[in-house]
Design a protein around this motif. Structure first.
Motif, short mmCIF file in Angstrom:
data_model
loop_
_atom_site.label_atom_id
_atom_site.label_comp_id
_atom_site.label_asym_id
_atom_site.label_seq_id
_atom_site.Cartn_x
_atom_site.Cartn_y
_atom_site.Cartn_z
N THR A 157 0.85 -1.19 0.00
CA THR A 157 0.00 0.00 0.00
C THR A 157 0.89 1.24 0.00
OG1 THR A 157 -0.09 0.27 2.40
CG2 THR A 157 -1.77 -1.18 1.40
N ALA A 158 0.33 2.36 -0.39
CA ALA A 158 1.08 3.62 -0.36
C ALA A 158 1.53 3.93 1.06
CB ALA A 158 0.23 4.76 -0.91
N GLY A 159 0.65 3.75 2.02
CA GLY A 159 0.96 4.07 3.40
C GLY A 159 2.14 3.27 3.93
N ARG A 160 2.14 1.97 3.69
CA ARG A 160 3.26 1.14 4.16
C ARG A 160 4.56 1.53 3.48
NH1 ARG A 160 1.17 -5.04 4.51
NH2 ARG A 160 -0.15 -4.82 6.34
N CYS A 161 4.47 1.78 2.19
CA CYS A 161 5.67 2.15 1.43
C CYS A 161 6.24 3.47 1.95
CB CYS A 161 5.29 2.25 -0.05
SG CYS A 161 6.68 2.39 -1.16
N LEU A 162 5.39 4.49 2.13
CA LEU A 162 5.86 5.77 2.62
C LEU A 162 6.40 5.67 4.04
CD1 LEU A 162 4.37 6.83 0.04
CD2 LEU A 162 3.84 8.84 1.38
N ARG A 163 5.73 4.92 4.91
CA ARG A 163 6.22 4.78 6.29
C ARG A 163 7.59 4.08 6.32
NH1 ARG A 163 0.72 4.69 7.22
NH2 ARG A 163 0.46 2.45 6.96
N ARG A 164 7.77 3.07 5.48
CA ARG A 164 9.08 2.39 5.41
C ARG A 164 10.17 3.38 4.96
NH1 ARG A 164 6.85 -3.12 2.60
NH2 ARG A 164 6.08 -4.04 4.52
N MET A 165 9.84 4.19 3.95
CA MET A 165 10.82 5.15 3.47
C MET A 165 11.14 6.20 4.53
SD MET A 165 13.00 6.24 1.30
CE MET A 165 12.69 5.37 -0.23
N LEU A 166 10.13 6.68 5.22
CA LEU A 166 10.37 7.69 6.25
C LEU A 166 11.29 7.14 7.34
CD1 LEU A 166 6.91 9.46 6.63
CD2 LEU A 166 8.87 10.07 5.20
N SER A 167 11.13 5.87 7.71
CA SER A 167 12.02 5.25 8.69
C SER A 167 13.45 5.22 8.18
CB SER A 167 11.57 3.83 9.02
OG SER A 167 10.34 3.85 9.69
N ARG A 168 13.62 4.86 6.91
CA ARG A 168 14.96 4.81 6.33
C ARG A 168 15.58 6.20 6.25
NH1 ARG A 168 13.49 0.36 1.89
NH2 ARG A 168 13.66 -1.39 3.31
N LEU A 169 14.79 7.19 5.86
CA LEU A 169 15.31 8.56 5.76
C LEU A 169 15.73 9.08 7.12
CD1 LEU A 169 12.86 10.07 3.13
CD2 LEU A 169 15.26 9.41 2.78
N ARG A 170 14.92 8.81 8.14
CA ARG A 170 15.28 9.25 9.49
C ARG A 170 16.57 8.58 9.96
NH1 ARG A 170 9.44 8.96 10.24
NH2 ARG A 170 8.72 11.12 10.32
N ALA A 171 16.73 7.31 9.62
CA ALA A 171 17.97 6.60 9.97
C ALA A 171 19.18 7.22 9.27
CB ALA A 171 17.86 5.12 9.60
N GLU A 172 18.95 7.87 8.13
CA GLU A 172 20.01 8.55 7.38
C GLU A 172 20.18 10.00 7.81
OE1 GLU A 172 22.15 7.40 4.87
OE2 GLU A 172 21.46 5.41 5.47
N GLY A 173 19.39 10.44 8.81
CA GLY A 173 19.54 11.79 9.33
C GLY A 173 18.64 12.85 8.69
N VAL A 174 17.69 12.43 7.86
CA VAL A 174 16.75 13.38 7.26
C VAL A 174 15.55 13.51 8.20
CG1 VAL A 174 15.28 13.89 5.27
CG2 VAL A 174 17.48 12.73 4.93
N ALA A 175 15.35 14.69 8.77
CA ALA A 175 14.30 14.94 9.76
C ALA A 175 12.98 15.28 9.08
CB ALA A 175 14.72 16.06 10.69
N VAL A 176 12.29 14.24 8.60
CA VAL A 176 11.01 14.43 7.90
C VAL A 176 9.97 14.91 8.90
CG1 VAL A 176 9.28 13.31 6.45
CG2 VAL A 176 11.67 12.57 6.34
N PRO A 177 9.20 15.97 8.56
CA PRO A 177 8.31 16.62 9.56
C PRO A 177 6.97 15.92 9.82
CG PRO A 177 8.15 17.79 7.48
CD PRO A 177 9.21 16.71 7.30
N VAL A 178 6.86 14.63 9.62
CA VAL A 178 5.64 13.90 10.00
C VAL A 178 6.01 12.70 10.82
CG1 VAL A 178 4.17 14.64 8.11
CG2 VAL A 178 5.53 12.56 7.87
#
Length: 175
Positions: free
Chosen positions: A154-175
């Motif tokens: 689903t879009a939601g699962r895909c986006l949540r997985r990416m946000l976790s990866r981005l945060r682990a890389e130091g990108v502070a996504v605002p949601v």
């Protein structure tokens, strides 16, 4: 950040954010459910003013392409072409809960837009060629050491997985 983007929730870890209710993502899911491949992408590294073709929306079978300054403009310009090609884009896609003002941009699309503002390139695909429509999200450039990819049913699962990866890389996504 523009007034249209100010309703992005500033909650931690994306808890409670329902990306799957985003109108653009619902449209892409509906198209994938009909066997099409729908993608939305932007090159965050491009230095050009908004409105100069920054975003691209592509739908296969019929091939429909729209390139505009914002995601919303892309999708709005693609809809009449999809209707002309016989795609039932107005059927079976419930209204978005994320956009009470009737706009197409919900939280997921606002996150995509925010990522490009940080200099990241984004590519999101709803793939109707798969046995069960699936999603792929790719982010590259900017502060990332390497390209990040997330897949999900689903879009939601895909986006949540990416946000976790981005945060682990130091990108502070605002949601």
């Amino acid at each position: 950040m523009s007034a249209a983007r100010q309703h992005v929730p500033k909650t931690g870890a994306g808890a409670g954010v329902e990306f799957d209710d985003d109108a653009v993502l619902l449209l892409m899911q509906g198209l994938a459910g009909q066997g099409a491949v729908a993608t939305i992408s932007a090159d965050g590294r491009a230095v050009r003013p908004v409105g100069d073709g920054r975003w691209a929306f592509y739908v296969s079978g019929p091939a429909v392409v729209a390139e505009e300054g914002t995601v919303e403009e892309c999708v709005r310009n693609a809809l009449p072409r999809l209707r002309e090609a016989g795609m039932p884009v107005d059927e079976g896609i419930p209204p978005s809960e994320c956009t009470p003002d009737g706009g197409l941009e919900g939280t997921g699309v606002l996150v995509l837009d925010w990522l490009t503002e940080q200099g990241l390139s984004v590519f999101l695909k709803a793939d109707g060629d798969r046995a069960a429509p699936g999603w792929t999200f790719i982010v590259s450039g900017g502060p990332l050491q390497q390209t990040q990819r997330a897949d999900g049913p689903t879009a939601g699962r895909c986006l949540r997985r990416m946000l976790s990866r981005l945060r682990a890389e130091g990108v502070a996504v605002p949601v």
